[in-house]
Every structure is written in structure tokens, then in C-alpha cells.
Scaffold this motif. Sequence first.
Motif, PDB file in Angstrom:
ATOM      1  N   ARG A  27       0.907  -1.279   0.053  1.00 54.45           N
ATOM      2  CA  ARG A  27      -0.036  -0.065   0.019  1.00 54.45           C
ATOM      3  C   ARG A  27       1.014   1.254  -0.131  1.00 54.45           C
ATOM      4  NH1 ARG A  27      -5.467  -0.734  -0.398  1.00 54.45           N
ATOM      5  NH2 ARG A  27      -5.825   1.286   0.365  1.00 54.45           N
ATOM      6  N   ALA A  28       1.961   1.191   0.907  1.00 58.97           N
ATOM      7  CA  ALA A  28       2.755   2.267   0.724  1.00 58.97           C
ATOM      8  C   ALA A  28       3.498   2.528  -0.513  1.00 58.97           C
ATOM      9  CB  ALA A  28       3.729   2.150   1.848  1.00 58.97           C
ATOM     10  N   ALA A  29       3.723   1.610  -1.423  1.00 58.41           N
ATOM     11  CA  ALA A  29       4.496   1.641  -2.486  1.00 58.41           C
ATOM     12  C   ALA A  29       3.311   1.992  -3.641  1.00 58.41           C
ATOM     13  CB  ALA A  29       5.074   0.249  -2.930  1.00 58.41           C
ATOM     14  N   GLY A  30       2.109   2.142  -3.420  1.00 55.39           N
ATOM     15  CA  GLY A  30       0.992   2.348  -4.350  1.00 55.39           C
ATOM     16  C   GLY A  30       0.166   1.424  -4.891  1.00 55.39           C
ATOM     17  N   PHE A  31       0.245   0.396  -4.394  1.00 55.29           N
ATOM     18  CA  PHE A  31      -0.660  -0.953  -4.609  1.00 55.29           C
ATOM     19  C   PHE A  31      -1.701  -1.140  -3.947  1.00 55.29           C
ATOM     20  CE2 PHE A  31       3.532  -1.236  -7.111  1.00 55.29           C
ATOM     21  CZ  PHE A  31       3.118  -1.181  -8.186  1.00 55.29           C
ATOM     22  N   ARG A  32      -2.734  -1.605  -4.363  1.00 57.03           N
ATOM     23  CA  ARG A  32      -3.661  -2.638  -3.522  1.00 57.03           C
ATOM     24  C   ARG A  32      -3.812  -4.103  -3.870  1.00 57.03           C
ATOM     25  NH1 ARG A  32      -9.938  -1.255  -4.142  1.00 57.03           N
ATOM     26  NH2 ARG A  32      -9.135  -2.071  -6.008  1.00 57.03           N
ATOM     27  N   LEU A  47      -3.806  -3.789  -7.846  1.00 52.32           N
ATOM     28  CA  LEU A  47      -4.110  -2.740  -8.515  1.00 52.32           C
ATOM     29  C   LEU A  47      -3.182  -1.516  -8.155  1.00 52.32           C
ATOM     30  CD1 LEU A  47      -6.458  -1.765 -10.334  1.00 52.32           C
ATOM     31  CD2 LEU A  47      -7.539  -0.804  -8.121  1.00 52.32           C
ATOM     32  N   CYS A  48      -2.726  -0.728  -9.293  1.00 47.92           N
ATOM     33  CA  CYS A  48      -1.866   0.298  -9.061  1.00 47.92           C
ATOM     34  C   CYS A  48      -2.897   1.312  -8.757  1.00 47.92           C
ATOM     35  CB  CYS A  48      -1.225   0.636 -10.409  1.00 47.92           C
ATOM     36  SG  CYS A  48       0.064   2.092 -10.334  1.00 47.92           S
TER      37      CYS A  48
END
Length: 184
Positions: A27-32, A47-48
Motif C-alpha cells: 500500500r505504501a508503494a502505491g498498490f492494493r 491494483l496500481c
Amino acid sequence: MTGRNGGCRFCKRYGPGDPHEAVADMRAAGFRPLEPFKNIASPWPSLCERCTKTSTPRLNNGRTRGKCCQHCAHYGLDPGAPARLYVLSHAEYGAVKIGITGLRTREDRVARFRGHGWVPFTQIDFATGADAYRVEQSVIRQVRIEGHGGFLGGVQMPIGGYKETFDATSVSAERLLALAEAER
């Protein structure tokens, strides 16, 4: 790749991680994440959050590189930009290698391999990285179905790409090219 004491080099450095921590790091890297956590080195469908496309980053890449979406990252292979599939050989190792690289990247991947004793056999240009990737993966899949596993390891391949190497006495550069041309 596992070492003598067990565990891959990423797990040794960063630890395999707790599943809750792994989700937080992604999540911190921008992904779910779209599936449960497996391990640090496996592709993890996610998901990006930036481009809203499904991507398959590895947790170790998310932790070390941060934003590593295959669709919107500004490094590596751009699926929508021109790319090249290459076949290389290495006489000392008795190996052949297939790989892909973007034509608009800062790094000339083939030149880097040349610096490590690899000799280009052929290169095929593609309109998109997605097309080059599809063909590369199809060739690798076919060679694996024929019973040929990866040949070299990380020690011989310090710049990566060892999973796409094969014993040249079993799989020739000509065979890799023929498979690639058939998939084109």
C-alpha cells in the motif's frame, strides 16, 4: 535463488515478512493487493493506485524500488513503447539467453550483457513491449515444456536474467529464434 543457509537473498536482507506488514508495504508503494500474500519474490496481482491498472509487482521490488508498476513506472520495460527481443550466447558458459529490453530506456541491456561475455545472436524489434514480452514468455514456456530448465544462476549472472538461460548443447540460439519467429 536460495543459498546454502536457506532463503533467498531478498528474504535474508528484508525478511519474508508478516502478511499484514507485506500488505502495508505494498500500500505504501502505491498498490492494493488483489490476492493474499504468498512470499516476497512472487508476482503479486495488485491494483496500481496511480494508473488503476492491474499489475504484478513483487513485494521485494515494492520495498526496494517503491513505485514499480509495469504500466506507469518510468524505468524498465514500457508495455506500450517499442521494444526488442534478443538472443545471446556465451561460449565460456556454454549457454544461450533470451530477453527483452525497451528501445527508449536509459540502459542498453544488450551492451551490459556484452560486458559480461555474452555475444548477440539476433535481435527482433517489436512495436510494443507487451508484444515482445508475450513472445519472450511464450518461447520460455515452450522450452520449459520441452524439459529444459534454467541453466545459469545468479553467480554467473550478476546483472540478472539467469532464469532465461539455457544449456546451449540442448537449446540452440537458432531454436530460440525459430520459436520467437513462430510466435510473432
